[in-house]
Design an enzyme around this catalytic site. Sequence first.
Site: not given
Length: 158
Positions: A16, A64, A92, A98, A109, A119, A122
Amino acid sequence: MSEEAPVHERTFVMVKPDGVQRGLIGEIISRFEDRGLTLVGGKFTRLDTEVARDHYGEHKDKPFFDDLVSFITAGPVFAMVWEGADATRQVRSMVGETDPAESAPGTIRGDYGLDLGRNVIHASDHEDEGANEREIQLFFDESELYTYERIDDPWLYE
């Protein structure tokens, strides 16, 4: 005792804007390569609002959503496709929860995420069977993906 062979698959990952700006792309790539996954596609892009809304469509009715779209379109992202045995589940697991506050140390993360909104990364959801293919097709043409055998594949897969 018979073990079922892991599924060799592709999975979508995106660094991100906060991860790009903090210079974490190389570290993130290294972690996945060290795990034995193969990078078959990668590119910088800046999401427009339409792509961002499509990508995060499952959140469209959540409060959000607009902030998420604003954040993800605020700067460049680095989109990737990884390939390997149980790639989605492995990714994952390495990414963490998250919310970075709930992520274990050693996860991406847990180590680099600052808060729920920042965070860093993705990754496709392993519980949504169509997520990988949908996200890969949203960001990549098939001609941009390259499958190849890593020199260490014989040591990783039987």
